[in-house]
Design a protein around this motif. Structure first.
Motif, mmCIF file in Angstrom:
data_model
loop_
_atom_site.group_PDB
_atom_site.id
_atom_site.type_symbol
_atom_site.label_atom_id
_atom_site.label_comp_id
_atom_site.label_asym_id
_atom_site.label_seq_id
_atom_site.Cartn_x
_atom_site.Cartn_y
_atom_site.Cartn_z
ATOM 1 N N ALA A 227 11.404 -49.808 44.633
ATOM 2 C CA ALA A 227 11.490 -48.694 43.677
ATOM 3 C C ALA A 227 12.938 -48.327 43.388
ATOM 4 O O ALA A 227 13.268 -47.894 42.273
ATOM 5 C CB ALA A 227 10.732 -47.479 44.221
ATOM 6 N N SER A 228 13.817 -48.515 44.366
ATOM 7 C CA SER A 228 15.252 -48.276 44.147
ATOM 8 C C SER A 228 15.816 -49.302 43.166
ATOM 9 O O SER A 228 16.592 -48.955 42.264
ATOM 10 C CB SER A 228 16.008 -48.356 45.475
ATOM 11 N N VAL A 229 15.428 -50.560 43.340
ATOM 12 C CA VAL A 229 15.850 -51.609 42.404
ATOM 13 C C VAL A 229 15.338 -51.281 41.003
ATOM 14 O O VAL A 229 16.062 -51.434 40.006
ATOM 15 C CB VAL A 229 15.334 -52.982 42.868
ATOM 16 N N TRP A 230 14.100 -50.831 40.928
ATOM 17 C CA TRP A 230 13.488 -50.470 39.651
ATOM 18 C C TRP A 230 14.291 -49.380 38.939
ATOM 19 O O TRP A 230 14.541 -49.451 37.732
ATOM 20 C CB TRP A 230 12.053 -50.015 39.918
ATOM 21 N N GLN A 231 14.755 -48.373 39.677
ATOM 22 C CA GLN A 231 15.573 -47.331 39.070
ATOM 23 C C GLN A 231 16.903 -47.892 38.569
ATOM 24 O O GLN A 231 17.364 -47.555 37.468
ATOM 25 C CB GLN A 231 15.831 -46.203 40.084
ATOM 26 N N LEU A 232 17.546 -48.738 39.354
ATOM 27 C CA LEU A 232 18.826 -49.323 38.952
ATOM 28 C C LEU A 232 18.672 -50.175 37.697
ATOM 29 O O LEU A 232 19.551 -50.187 36.819
ATOM 30 C CB LEU A 232 19.398 -50.165 40.089
ATOM 31 N N PRO B 238 1.984 -39.917 40.917
ATOM 32 C CA PRO B 238 1.108 -39.201 41.858
ATOM 33 C C PRO B 238 1.923 -38.631 43.018
ATOM 34 O O PRO B 238 2.965 -39.172 43.393
ATOM 35 C CB PRO B 238 0.147 -40.293 42.338
ATOM 36 N N THR B 239 1.430 -37.550 43.617
ATOM 37 C CA THR B 239 2.170 -36.888 44.687
ATOM 38 C C THR B 239 2.360 -37.787 45.902
ATOM 39 O O THR B 239 3.275 -37.556 46.690
ATOM 40 C CB THR B 239 1.449 -35.598 45.121
ATOM 41 N N ARG B 240 1.544 -38.821 46.072
ATOM 42 C CA ARG B 240 1.707 -39.700 47.228
ATOM 43 C C ARG B 240 3.023 -40.466 47.182
ATOM 44 O O ARG B 240 3.457 -41.023 48.190
ATOM 45 C CB ARG B 240 0.536 -40.678 47.318
ATOM 46 N N PHE B 241 3.668 -40.488 46.004
ATOM 47 C CA PHE B 241 4.941 -41.187 45.884
ATOM 48 C C PHE B 241 6.142 -40.306 46.217
ATOM 49 O O PHE B 241 7.271 -40.781 46.195
ATOM 50 C CB PHE B 241 5.107 -41.738 44.461
ATOM 51 N N LEU B 242 5.920 -39.031 46.517
ATOM 52 C CA LEU B 242 7.044 -38.132 46.765
ATOM 53 C C LEU B 242 7.932 -38.617 47.916
ATOM 54 O O LEU B 242 9.158 -38.677 47.765
ATOM 55 C CB LEU B 242 6.531 -36.707 47.011
ATOM 56 N N PRO B 243 7.386 -38.975 49.103
ATOM 57 C CA PRO B 243 8.270 -39.482 50.162
ATOM 58 C C PRO B 243 8.957 -40.789 49.788
ATOM 59 O O PRO B 243 10.104 -41.026 50.190
ATOM 60 C CB PRO B 243 7.331 -39.655 51.363
ATOM 61 N N VAL B 244 8.285 -41.621 49.010
ATOM 62 C CA VAL B 244 8.908 -42.877 48.571
ATOM 63 C C VAL B 244 10.123 -42.590 47.704
ATOM 64 O O VAL B 244 11.196 -43.192 47.877
ATOM 65 C CB VAL B 244 7.888 -43.754 47.799
ATOM 66 N N GLU B 245 9.984 -41.637 46.782
ATOM 67 C CA GLU B 245 11.094 -41.350 45.877
ATOM 68 C C GLU B 245 12.217 -40.586 46.571
ATOM 69 O O GLU B 245 13.370 -40.666 46.147
ATOM 70 C CB GLU B 245 10.583 -40.590 44.654
ATOM 71 N N HIS B 246 11.909 -39.847 47.624
ATOM 72 C CA HIS B 246 12.979 -39.276 48.453
ATOM 73 C C HIS B 246 13.792 -40.409 49.073
ATOM 74 O O HIS B 246 15.026 -40.377 49.084
ATOM 75 C CB HIS B 246 12.382 -38.381 49.538
ATOM 76 N N ALA B 247 13.081 -41.428 49.557
ATOM 77 C CA ALA B 247 13.765 -42.594 50.125
ATOM 78 C C ALA B 247 14.601 -43.309 49.071
ATOM 79 O O ALA B 247 15.695 -43.810 49.359
ATOM 80 C CB ALA B 247 12.741 -43.552 50.732
ATOM 81 N N VAL B 248 14.110 -43.352 47.847
ATOM 82 C CA VAL B 248 14.862 -43.980 46.758
ATOM 83 C C VAL B 248 16.209 -43.289 46.567
ATOM 84 O O VAL B 248 17.243 -43.938 46.386
ATOM 85 C CB VAL B 248 14.043 -43.954 45.446
ATOM 86 N N ARG B 249 16.217 -41.969 46.613
ATOM 87 C CA ARG B 249 17.472 -41.236 46.462
ATOM 88 C C ARG B 249 18.446 -41.560 47.595
ATOM 89 O O ARG B 249 19.655 -41.675 47.371
ATOM 90 C CB ARG B 249 17.207 -39.734 46.404
ATOM 91 N N VAL B 250 17.926 -41.715 48.811
ATOM 92 C CA VAL B 250 18.785 -42.090 49.935
ATOM 93 C C VAL B 250 19.454 -43.435 49.662
ATOM 94 O O VAL B 250 20.645 -43.628 49.926
ATOM 95 C CB VAL B 250 17.975 -42.137 51.249
ATOM 96 N N VAL B 251 18.692 -44.375 49.109
ATOM 97 C CA VAL B 251 19.247 -45.695 48.796
ATOM 98 C C VAL B 251 20.260 -45.603 47.663
ATOM 99 O O VAL B 251 21.373 -46.133 47.755
ATOM 100 C CB VAL B 251 18.117 -46.684 48.436
ATOM 101 N N LEU B 252 19.897 -44.921 46.575
ATOM 102 C CA LEU B 252 20.777 -44.854 45.409
ATOM 103 C C LEU B 252 22.111 -44.190 45.735
ATOM 104 O O LEU B 252 23.142 -44.513 45.129
ATOM 105 C CB LEU B 252 20.094 -44.107 44.265
ATOM 106 N N GLU B 253 22.098 -43.259 46.676
ATOM 107 C CA GLU B 253 23.334 -42.577 47.042
ATOM 108 C C GLU B 253 24.297 -43.483 47.796
ATOM 109 O O GLU B 253 25.453 -43.125 48.002
ATOM 110 C CB GLU B 253 23.003 -41.340 47.882
ATOM 111 N N GLN B 254 23.821 -44.686 48.214
ATOM 112 C CA GLN B 254 24.666 -45.576 49.001
ATOM 113 C C GLN B 254 24.773 -46.976 48.393
ATOM 114 O O GLN B 254 25.075 -47.940 49.075
ATOM 115 C CB GLN B 254 24.142 -45.641 50.444
ATOM 116 N N VAL B 255 24.513 -47.077 47.093
ATOM 117 C CA VAL B 255 24.644 -48.356 46.380
ATOM 118 C C VAL B 255 25.989 -48.396 45.659
ATOM 119 O O VAL B 255 26.353 -47.442 44.963
ATOM 120 C CB VAL B 255 23.496 -48.544 45.364
#
Length: 328
Positions: free
Chosen positions: A215-220, A274-291
């Motif tokens: 999902a982080s790659v997808w955002q990039l 869906p709300t089930r993706f909320l923890p996944v997208e929190h993790a995405v922000r952690v990744v994006l902040e260090q790319v």
């Protein structure tokens, strides 16, 4: 003392950074697992009917940021064909598009999640996209770090701060000087929200990338920030009035379904999930902040968005936003 040897490099040896077209916003209308699709057309219709008013609100707020009120917005949908392939494009995609149309929504671009792991590269070579992003990670060392923690390239785990120290033996726990220390977030405001993100599992030669990392790659990709030898990746393939194939690998990583669509890449992204993706997208922000992204690539979006009166933050993670509607 030996003097450092200067290194000279011809400017022409550096591949030029290909420019990409930008929408103001890439609006993701959903991301469903294969088991969601197996629930049938009613499940898809409920998804888009719930997402529609929230997607409209995102459109309105984006247009309000521009003086002329005319925002370029493209829509996209990501299908999970990486973790499961219970159906085929020919059977799955037409009902998906029909359900979106019933809700008054148009999917401009359709993407495959497996393309975020491996995609066609330059000169038709295979591009291990997730692996290339892994090599771009620059961990942010927490204050007081001793450097004991192995690098993410070895562990497959990336955190947003300092982990709780591990005690290796029971004797150490019993020693008078052994005290437990909590984990801490590097940029905490008052109190920490610590997260440790698993990027992959399995041996190096057979890695299974995590949903959060893909999902982080997808955002990039949506932000137009990835290049392969200077060339943009994930260039959408027109798919006008074609039948969908029976194998996922026969479908390009991103297809353009709407010939009149605004550009796939955008200055900013928003995802209705869906709300089930909320923890996944929190993790995405952690990744994006260090790319680490090349300065030239970052500058393109910053300069062009500012000229259009639609400035975006320098921090990549702050260019992303989410809506988690109840009941989606």
């Amino acid at each position: 003392m030996n003097q450092p040897t200067p290194v000279f490099r011809e400017t022409s040896a550096e591949p030029p950074t290909e420019s990409v077209p930008y929408s103001h916003l890439s609006l993701e209308l959903g991301h469903l697992y294969m088991e969601d699709f197996t629930e049938g057309a009613d499940r898809l219709r409920r998804h888009f009917a719930t997402a529609r008013p929230w997607a409209d609100a995102v459109r309105t707020s984006t247009a309000a940021r521009l003086a002329n009120g005319r925002a370029r917005i493209s829509t996209c949908f990501l299908i999970d064909d990486y973790f499961s392939r219970q159906s085929t494009p020919a059977r799955l995609i037409p009902p998906l598009l029909g359900a979106a149309a019933d809700a008054g929504l148009t999917i401009d671009y359709l993407a495959r999640e497996s393309g975020c792991a491996v995609a066609p590269g330059t000169d038709r070579a295979e591009l291990r996209l997730a692996e290339s992003v892994l090599h771009r990670l620059v961990e942010s060392p927490p204050p007081g770090s001793s450097g004991f923690r192995p690098p993410v390239s070895r562990t497959g785990w990336l955190s947003n701060g300092r982990r709780a120290p591990a005690q290796r033996t029971s004797a150490a726990l019993d020693s008078a000087g052994a005290t437990w220390q909590p984990p801490s977030e590097t940029t905490a405001r008052g109190h920490s929200v610590f997260m440790d993100v698993e990027l992959w599992s399995g041996p190096e030669e057979q890695r299974t990338w995590s949903c959060a990392f893909l999902a982080s790659v997808w955002q990039l990709v949506r932000l137009g920030l990835l290049r392969d030898n200077g060339r943009a990746v994930f260039a959408p393939t027109p798919w006008d009035d074609k039948e969908f194939p029976t194998e996922w690998d026969e479908l390009p990583p991103v297809v353009r379904l709407n010939p009149q669509a605004e550009p796939f890449t955008a200055y900013s992204t928003s995802s209705v999930l869906p709300t089930r993706f909320l923890p996944v997208e929190h993790a995405v922000r952690v990744v994006l902040e260090q790319v680490h992204v090349e300065a030239g690539t970052l500058a393109q979006a910053l300069e062009r968005s500012a000229k259009e009166g639609f400035p975006v933050p320098a921090d990549i993670a702050d260019r992303t936003s989410y809506v988690f509607p109840p009941g989606l």
